[in-house]
Design a protein around this motif. Structure first.
Motif, PDB file in Angstrom:
ATOM      1  N   CYS A 119     -13.826  23.710   2.917  1.00 50.78           N
ATOM      2  CA  CYS A 119     -14.301  23.725   1.591  1.00 50.78           C
ATOM      3  C   CYS A 119     -13.751  24.738   0.677  1.00 50.78           C
ATOM      4  O   CYS A 119     -13.655  25.813   1.056  1.00 50.78           O
ATOM      5  CB  CYS A 119     -15.795  23.621   1.314  1.00 50.78           C
ATOM      6  SG  CYS A 119     -16.465  23.538  -0.222  1.00 50.78           S
ATOM      7  N   ILE A 120     -13.232  24.344  -0.460  1.00 50.35           N
ATOM      8  CA  ILE A 120     -12.517  25.140  -1.229  1.00 50.35           C
ATOM      9  C   ILE A 120     -13.396  25.329  -2.576  1.00 50.35           C
ATOM     10  O   ILE A 120     -13.539  24.382  -3.240  1.00 50.35           O
ATOM     11  CB  ILE A 120     -11.105  24.656  -1.828  1.00 50.35           C
ATOM     12  CG1 ILE A 120     -10.233  24.309  -0.294  1.00 50.35           C
ATOM     13  CG2 ILE A 120     -10.540  25.690  -2.799  1.00 50.35           C
ATOM     14  CD1 ILE A 120      -8.660  23.884  -0.947  1.00 50.35           C
ATOM     15  N   LYS A 126      -2.157  26.684  -2.901  1.00 44.02           N
ATOM     16  CA  LYS A 126      -1.232  26.007  -2.284  1.00 44.02           C
ATOM     17  C   LYS A 126      -1.367  26.447  -0.715  1.00 44.02           C
ATOM     18  O   LYS A 126      -1.259  25.568   0.155  1.00 44.02           O
ATOM     19  CB  LYS A 126       0.050  26.358  -2.892  1.00 44.02           C
ATOM     20  CG  LYS A 126       1.294  25.809  -2.037  1.00 44.02           C
ATOM     21  CD  LYS A 126       2.436  26.009  -2.826  1.00 44.02           C
ATOM     22  CE  LYS A 126       3.914  25.561  -2.081  1.00 44.02           C
ATOM     23  NZ  LYS A 126       4.972  25.906  -2.434  1.00 44.02           N
ATOM     24  N   PHE A 127      -1.656  27.636  -0.587  1.00 41.28           N
ATOM     25  CA  PHE A 127      -1.836  28.388   0.635  1.00 41.28           C
ATOM     26  C   PHE A 127      -3.019  27.484   1.730  1.00 41.28           C
ATOM     27  O   PHE A 127      -2.650  26.932   2.863  1.00 41.28           O
ATOM     28  CB  PHE A 127      -2.213  29.658   0.828  1.00 41.28           C
ATOM     29  CG  PHE A 127      -2.077  30.405   2.040  1.00 41.28           C
ATOM     30  CD1 PHE A 127      -1.324  30.559   2.943  1.00 41.28           C
ATOM     31  CD2 PHE A 127      -3.423  30.742   2.656  1.00 41.28           C
ATOM     32  CE1 PHE A 127      -1.353  31.190   4.324  1.00 41.28           C
ATOM     33  CE2 PHE A 127      -3.569  31.284   3.841  1.00 41.28           C
ATOM     34  CZ  PHE A 127      -2.533  31.516   4.501  1.00 41.28           C
ATOM     35  N   GLU A 128      -3.967  27.304   0.963  1.00 41.83           N
ATOM     36  CA  GLU A 128      -5.128  26.640   1.505  1.00 41.83           C
ATOM     37  C   GLU A 128      -5.024  25.121   1.707  1.00 41.83           C
ATOM     38  O   GLU A 128      -5.182  24.767   2.820  1.00 41.83           O
ATOM     39  CB  GLU A 128      -6.413  26.914   0.554  1.00 41.83           C
ATOM     40  CG  GLU A 128      -7.251  27.926   0.972  1.00 41.83           C
ATOM     41  CD  GLU A 128      -8.496  27.887   0.340  1.00 41.83           C
ATOM     42  OE1 GLU A 128      -9.546  27.617   0.908  1.00 41.83           O
ATOM     43  OE2 GLU A 128      -8.708  28.408  -0.948  1.00 41.83           O
ATOM     44  N   ASP A 171     -17.443  22.004  -8.503  1.00 43.49           N
ATOM     45  CA  ASP A 171     -16.033  22.819  -8.428  1.00 43.49           C
ATOM     46  C   ASP A 171     -15.680  23.084  -7.136  1.00 43.49           C
ATOM     47  O   ASP A 171     -15.033  24.270  -6.747  1.00 43.49           O
ATOM     48  CB  ASP A 171     -16.055  24.051  -9.308  1.00 43.49           C
ATOM     49  CG  ASP A 171     -14.600  24.683  -9.834  1.00 43.49           C
ATOM     50  OD1 ASP A 171     -13.750  23.710  -9.682  1.00 43.49           O
ATOM     51  OD2 ASP A 171     -14.164  25.492 -10.172  1.00 43.49           O
ATOM     52  N   THR A 172     -15.656  22.137  -6.299  1.00 38.93           N
ATOM     53  CA  THR A 172     -15.369  22.001  -4.733  1.00 38.93           C
ATOM     54  C   THR A 172     -14.376  21.236  -4.376  1.00 38.93           C
ATOM     55  O   THR A 172     -14.587  20.023  -5.066  1.00 38.93           O
ATOM     56  CB  THR A 172     -16.276  22.032  -3.842  1.00 38.93           C
ATOM     57  OG1 THR A 172     -17.080  21.072  -4.065  1.00 38.93           O
ATOM     58  CG2 THR A 172     -17.390  23.347  -4.259  1.00 38.93           C
ATOM     59  N   TYR A 173     -13.633  21.089  -3.334  1.00 36.77           N
ATOM     60  CA  TYR A 173     -12.626  20.413  -2.899  1.00 36.77           C
ATOM     61  C   TYR A 173     -13.045  20.626  -1.386  1.00 36.77           C
ATOM     62  O   TYR A 173     -13.049  21.519  -0.743  1.00 36.77           O
ATOM     63  CB  TYR A 173     -11.280  20.642  -3.025  1.00 36.77           C
ATOM     64  CG  TYR A 173     -10.161  19.533  -2.401  1.00 36.77           C
ATOM     65  CD1 TYR A 173     -10.278  18.451  -3.122  1.00 36.77           C
ATOM     66  CD2 TYR A 173      -9.456  19.897  -1.244  1.00 36.77           C
ATOM     67  CE1 TYR A 173      -9.260  17.398  -2.374  1.00 36.77           C
ATOM     68  CE2 TYR A 173      -8.688  19.047  -0.755  1.00 36.77           C
ATOM     69  CZ  TYR A 173      -8.635  17.648  -1.081  1.00 36.77           C
ATOM     70  OH  TYR A 173      -7.766  16.645  -0.509  1.00 36.77           O
ATOM     71  N   HIS A 186     -14.804  27.077  -5.985  1.00 33.21           N
ATOM     72  CA  HIS A 186     -14.086  27.743  -7.417  1.00 33.21           C
ATOM     73  C   HIS A 186     -12.886  27.053  -7.660  1.00 33.21           C
ATOM     74  O   HIS A 186     -11.733  27.592  -7.823  1.00 33.21           O
ATOM     75  CB  HIS A 186     -14.149  29.024  -7.411  1.00 33.21           C
ATOM     76  CG  HIS A 186     -15.553  29.705  -7.090  1.00 33.21           C
ATOM     77  ND1 HIS A 186     -16.519  29.683  -7.819  1.00 33.21           N
ATOM     78  CD2 HIS A 186     -15.701  30.462  -6.077  1.00 33.21           C
ATOM     79  CE1 HIS A 186     -17.765  30.155  -7.302  1.00 33.21           C
ATOM     80  NE2 HIS A 186     -17.100  30.519  -6.200  1.00 33.21           N
ATOM     81  N   PHE A 187     -12.821  25.597  -7.155  1.00 35.29           N
ATOM     82  CA  PHE A 187     -11.272  24.967  -6.960  1.00 35.29           C
ATOM     83  C   PHE A 187     -10.504  24.933  -8.320  1.00 35.29           C
ATOM     84  O   PHE A 187      -9.280  25.559  -8.170  1.00 35.29           O
ATOM     85  CB  PHE A 187     -11.680  23.547  -6.746  1.00 35.29           C
ATOM     86  CG  PHE A 187     -10.378  22.798  -6.546  1.00 35.29           C
ATOM     87  CD1 PHE A 187      -9.661  22.758  -5.295  1.00 35.29           C
ATOM     88  CD2 PHE A 187      -9.872  22.233  -7.607  1.00 35.29           C
ATOM     89  CE1 PHE A 187      -8.577  21.979  -5.052  1.00 35.29           C
ATOM     90  CE2 PHE A 187      -8.802  20.989  -7.440  1.00 35.29           C
ATOM     91  CZ  PHE A 187      -8.177  21.032  -6.227  1.00 35.29           C
ATOM     92  N   SER A 188     -11.072  24.962  -9.332  1.00 37.31           N
ATOM     93  CA  SER A 188     -10.285  24.973 -10.765  1.00 37.31           C
ATOM     94  C   SER A 188      -9.883  26.266 -11.169  1.00 37.31           C
ATOM     95  O   SER A 188      -8.975  26.742 -12.022  1.00 37.31           O
ATOM     96  CB  SER A 188     -11.101  24.307 -12.040  1.00 37.31           C
ATOM     97  OG  SER A 188     -12.366  25.109 -12.192  1.00 37.31           O
ATOM     98  N   LYS A 189     -10.660  27.321 -10.572  1.00 39.61           N
ATOM     99  CA  LYS A 189     -10.400  28.785 -10.892  1.00 39.61           C
ATOM    100  C   LYS A 189      -9.425  29.560  -9.826  1.00 39.61           C
ATOM    101  O   LYS A 189      -8.990  30.640  -9.899  1.00 39.61           O
ATOM    102  CB  LYS A 189     -11.687  29.575 -10.924  1.00 39.61           C
ATOM    103  CG  LYS A 189     -12.539  28.729 -12.104  1.00 39.61           C
ATOM    104  CD  LYS A 189     -13.651  29.599 -12.351  1.00 39.61           C
ATOM    105  CE  LYS A 189     -14.426  28.846 -13.116  1.00 39.61           C
ATOM    106  NZ  LYS A 189     -15.759  28.388 -12.752  1.00 39.61           N
TER     107      LYS A 189
END
Length: 90
Positions: A52-53, A65-67, A35-37, A55-58
């Protein structure tokens, strides 16, 4: 989500530009299991930018959007720096 899709497209386009038009290497990974981007820009073995983002889906859509905007702006800054260092052709 349309705005985020547009941002994803910008990130992918910029990453592709780094691969084709510079000696910088880019990696973009959307990992559903973790669950990462993740995005990484390197020059040789030297990392220049990593984000790295988790908990991407949560993620709250506004925070996401800000990230994504921050990632696009960072990549554009790196691209502008590369372009400004290139010698101008006659």
């Amino acid at each position: 989500m349309d705005a985020n899709l547009s941002l994803f497209n910008q990130i992918n386009s910029l990453s592709y530009w780094f691969l084709l038009e510079s000696n910088y290497k880019s990696i973009v990974v959307l990992d559903a299991e973790k669950d990462t981007y993740f995005i990484n820009i390197k020059k040789g073995k030297q990392p220049l930018y990593t984000h790295c983002i988790n908990h991407f889906s949560k993620k709250n859509k506004n925070f996401l959007k800000f990230e994504l905007i921050a990632i696009v702006n960072s990549l554009l800054h790196i691209k502008d720096t590369i372009m400004s260092r290139r010698p101008e052709s006659a």
